[in-house]
Design an enzyme around this catalytic site. Sequence first.
Site, PDB file in Angstrom:
ATOM      1  N   SER A  19      -2.137   3.613  10.176  1.00  0.00           N
ATOM      2  CA  SER A  19      -2.470   2.698  11.122  1.00  0.00           C
ATOM      3  C   SER A  19      -1.708   1.497  10.947  1.00  0.00           C
ATOM      4  CB  SER A  19      -4.093   1.961  10.391  1.00  0.00           C
ATOM      5  OG  SER A  19      -3.312   1.680   9.213  1.00  0.00           O
ATOM      6  N   TYR A  72      -3.068  -1.435  10.612  1.00  0.00           N
ATOM      7  CA  TYR A  72      -3.186  -2.293   9.139  1.00  0.00           C
ATOM      8  C   TYR A  72      -2.161  -2.067   8.618  1.00  0.00           C
ATOM      9  CZ  TYR A  72      -4.116  -2.128   4.617  1.00  0.00           C
ATOM     10  OH  TYR A  72      -3.617  -2.544   3.159  1.00  0.00           O
ATOM     11  N   HIS A  73      -1.673  -0.747   7.759  1.00  0.00           N
ATOM     12  CA  HIS A  73      -0.780  -0.395   6.885  1.00  0.00           C
ATOM     13  C   HIS A  73       0.922  -0.438   7.929  1.00  0.00           C
ATOM     14  CE1 HIS A  73      -3.944   2.547   5.510  1.00  0.00           C
ATOM     15  NE2 HIS A  73      -3.696   2.305   4.237  1.00  0.00           N
ATOM     16  N   ASN A 133     -15.493   5.719  -2.805  1.00  0.00           N
ATOM     17  CA  ASN A 133     -17.001   4.749  -2.907  1.00  0.00           C
ATOM     18  C   ASN A 133     -18.182   4.815  -1.703  1.00  0.00           C
ATOM     19  OD1 ASN A 133     -16.116   2.978  -5.653  1.00  0.00           O
ATOM     20  ND2 ASN A 133     -15.155   0.989  -3.925  1.00  0.00           N
ATOM     21  N   THR A 149       1.006  -0.930   0.129  1.00  0.00           N
ATOM     22  CA  THR A 149       0.600   0.183   0.172  1.00  0.00           C
ATOM     23  C   THR A 149       0.897   0.933   0.072  1.00  0.00           C
ATOM     24  OG1 THR A 149      -1.427   1.432   1.393  1.00  0.00           O
ATOM     25  CG2 THR A 149      -0.569  -0.457   2.520  1.00  0.00           C
ATOM     26  N   VAL A 203     -16.492  14.203   4.827  1.00  0.00           N
ATOM     27  CA  VAL A 203     -15.278  14.396   4.982  1.00  0.00           C
ATOM     28  C   VAL A 203     -14.751  14.926   5.754  1.00  0.00           C
ATOM     29  CG1 VAL A 203     -13.376  16.141   4.398  1.00  0.00           C
ATOM     30  CG2 VAL A 203     -15.379  16.193   3.153  1.00  0.00           C
ATOM     31  N   LYS A 232       1.627  -4.170   6.625  1.00  0.00           N
ATOM     32  CA  LYS A 232       2.633  -4.022   5.436  1.00  0.00           C
ATOM     33  C   LYS A 232       4.279  -3.554   4.950  1.00  0.00           C
ATOM     34  CE  LYS A 232      -2.161  -4.914   2.545  1.00  0.00           C
ATOM     35  NZ  LYS A 232      -2.073  -5.343   1.706  1.00  0.00           N
TER      36      LYS A 232
HETATM   37  N1  USQ Z   1     -11.240   9.400   4.330  1.00  0.00           N
HETATM   38  C1  USQ Z   1     -12.453  10.896   4.671  1.00  0.00           C
HETATM   39  N2  USQ Z   1     -13.950  10.480   4.659  1.00  0.00           N
HETATM   40  C2  USQ Z   1     -14.236   9.010   4.799  1.00  0.00           C
HETATM   41  C3  USQ Z   1     -13.205   7.884   4.805  1.00  0.00           C
HETATM   42  C4  USQ Z   1     -12.050   8.503   4.637  1.00  0.00           C
HETATM   43  O1  USQ Z   1     -12.436  11.907   4.683  1.00  0.00           O
HETATM   44  O2  USQ Z   1     -15.280   9.052   5.612  1.00  0.00           O
HETATM   45  C5  USQ Z   1     -10.187  10.199   4.531  1.00  0.00           C
HETATM   46  C6  USQ Z   1      -9.563   9.252   5.443  1.00  0.00           C
HETATM   47  O3  USQ Z   1      -8.856   9.977   6.448  1.00  0.00           O
HETATM   48  C7  USQ Z   1      -7.799   9.091   4.436  1.00  0.00           C
HETATM   49  C8  USQ Z   1      -8.260   9.489   2.910  1.00  0.00           C
HETATM   50  O4  USQ Z   1      -9.677   9.238   3.250  1.00  0.00           O
HETATM   51  O5  USQ Z   1      -7.588   9.883   4.716  1.00  0.00           O
HETATM   52  C9  USQ Z   1      -8.677   7.257   2.537  1.00  0.00           C
HETATM   53  O6  USQ Z   1      -8.861   6.822   3.105  1.00  0.00           O
HETATM   54  P1  USQ Z   1      -9.378   5.816   2.404  1.00  0.00           P
HETATM   55  O7  USQ Z   1     -10.204   4.984   3.852  1.00  0.00           O
HETATM   56  O8  USQ Z   1      -9.971   5.377   1.744  1.00  0.00           O
HETATM   57  O9  USQ Z   1      -8.019   4.832   2.488  1.00  0.00           O
HETATM   58  P2  USQ Z   1      -7.023   3.607   3.638  1.00  0.00           P
HETATM   59  O10 USQ Z   1      -7.669   4.163   5.216  1.00  0.00           O
HETATM   60  O11 USQ Z   1      -5.690   4.562   4.155  1.00  0.00           O
HETATM   61  O12 USQ Z   1      -7.381   2.242   3.446  1.00  0.00           O
HETATM   62  C10 USQ Z   1      -7.194   2.089   1.793  1.00  0.00           C
HETATM   63  C11 USQ Z   1      -8.006   0.836   1.108  1.00  0.00           C
HETATM   64  C12 USQ Z   1      -5.933  -0.155   2.375  1.00  0.00           C
HETATM   65  C13 USQ Z   1      -5.273   0.715   0.923  1.00  0.00           C
HETATM   66  C14 USQ Z   1      -4.420   2.122   1.358  1.00  0.00           C
HETATM   67  C15 USQ Z   1      -3.965   2.376  -0.046  1.00  0.00           C
HETATM   68  O13 USQ Z   1      -8.493   0.561   2.247  1.00  0.00           O
HETATM   69  O14 USQ Z   1      -6.730  -1.790   1.875  1.00  0.00           O
HETATM   70  O15 USQ Z   1      -3.942  -0.424   1.936  1.00  0.00           O
HETATM   71  O16 USQ Z   1      -7.006   2.399   0.421  1.00  0.00           O
HETATM   72  S1  USQ Z   1      -3.664   4.316   1.024  1.00  0.00           S
HETATM   73  O17 USQ Z   1      -4.888   5.203   1.627  1.00  0.00           O
HETATM   74  O18 USQ Z   1      -2.869   4.725  -0.044  1.00  0.00           O
HETATM   75  O19 USQ Z   1      -2.534   3.404   1.586  1.00  0.00           O
END
Ligand code: USQ
Length: 385
Positions: free
Chosen positions: A179, A181-182, A240, A144, A254, A185
């Site tokens: 996190s 989870y991260h 999504n 990730t 947000v 990884k």
């Molecule tokens: N966020 C909001 N509002 C929401 C949901 C999320 O503002 O309702 C923000 C989060 O705080 C974060 C960003 O949007 O700053 C991305 O959140 P996310 O829930 O889409 O992504 P994340 O928790 O980081 O995890 C997802 C996948 C994970 C993958 C990761 C890639 O669930 O499996 O590893 O995206 S990355 O984000 O580049 O680490």
Amino acid sequence: MRILILGGDGYLGWPTAMKLSAAGHEVMIADNYLRRRLMREIDCEALYETPNLHERIRLWTAHSGKEISSRIGDLDDWTFISFVFEEFRPEAIVHYAEQPSAPYSMLNRAAARLTLDNNLGVTFNVIHAMNEYTPDAHLVKLGTMGEYGTPNIDIEEGWIDIEHKGRKDKFLFPRAAGSFYHTTKVLDTDMLWFYVRVWGLRVTDLMQGPVYGIKTDENSEDSGLYPFLNYDEVFGTVLNRFMVQAVAGYPLTVYGKGGQTRGYLHLKDTLQCVQLAVETPAKAGELRVFNQFVETFSVNDLAEIVRASGERLGLNVEIRNLPNPRKEAEDHYYNPVNTGLLELGLQPNHLTEAVMDDMLGTTMNYRDQIVKERIFRGVRWKNGL
Ligand code: USQ
């Protein structure tokens, strides 16, 4: 090629299986339905029901005339995984078999422990099964972008050259996960790098950003072949979630100031990237790292894109800034490199108005199935739920 897809029932695993099967590869899936079990246990089920793996495969065969085989079991169990490797002798392994949610890993001690045991345990078993049965196979592992965190310098593709007191060497780019989870990884990456050095494994570690989308070239004519679409706070990724919120008339959630910036990609591009990685394997003794995303957006950008799409489709979309339940920078520098997969031939699908409207339109077909209580419950990074 004989390709084994670990976690092939998941949001990315199932579409990947169809893509590689359509491309003429011999595909076997292994999965223990962990994601389905966790979704049920914490009342975070997806927007629509999806058939089980056997039924999905039957539908795929009816649609494409191609066969996929499957084995249901826990890859953290050596008896099961060694049986699968010995029987199938894969030439390539695509490893998605992990607990994939950052909020889930922060729920409580038990959820963190499950994430640790499953993610590290499966990766460890995969490495040992490869060494024992298929030492020349190529592992394509889903990592990730979140492994890197949000450093105040450009993020290189996996590695960085460092000059220190007049001497130079190359190191894994510093990791600082946001996190637990991260963090698993990051530990996976370190474990892979160790075994690449000592056993000469071939590994591609894909640092992927958040993925969005439902339809792919393989499933667009049959909704029975769609992947899960999670919109809940735990398993849904942000875009999504925003689509479903827009359809439900729920103000877009947000978190904090909304300046959090990540590298995003459409589900179709995940499939392209994985196929490119599989078909051009890493060398023996190489840990090849690609940053897997197409374009960067802040959360505010995404909210605005969904609001505008909603307006085009007749929805009145509100945006609301909530106190951020996570601990993360809300206003930061972000400039990651992503040239490796483009050089291999990735043809990016950008988040155009047409793509956004099509996704939102598809989501609108399921308006009556949305359970609003699932959208936000505030899993905090400090004290869980
Ligand atoms: N966020 C909001 N509002 C929401 C949901 C999320 O503002 O309702 C923000 C989060 O705080 C974060 C960003 O949007 O700053 C991305 O959140 P996310 O829930 O889409 O992504 P994340 O928790 O980081 O995890 C997802 C996948 C994970 C993958 C990761 C890639 O669930 O499996 O590893 O995206 S990355 O984000 O580049 O680490």
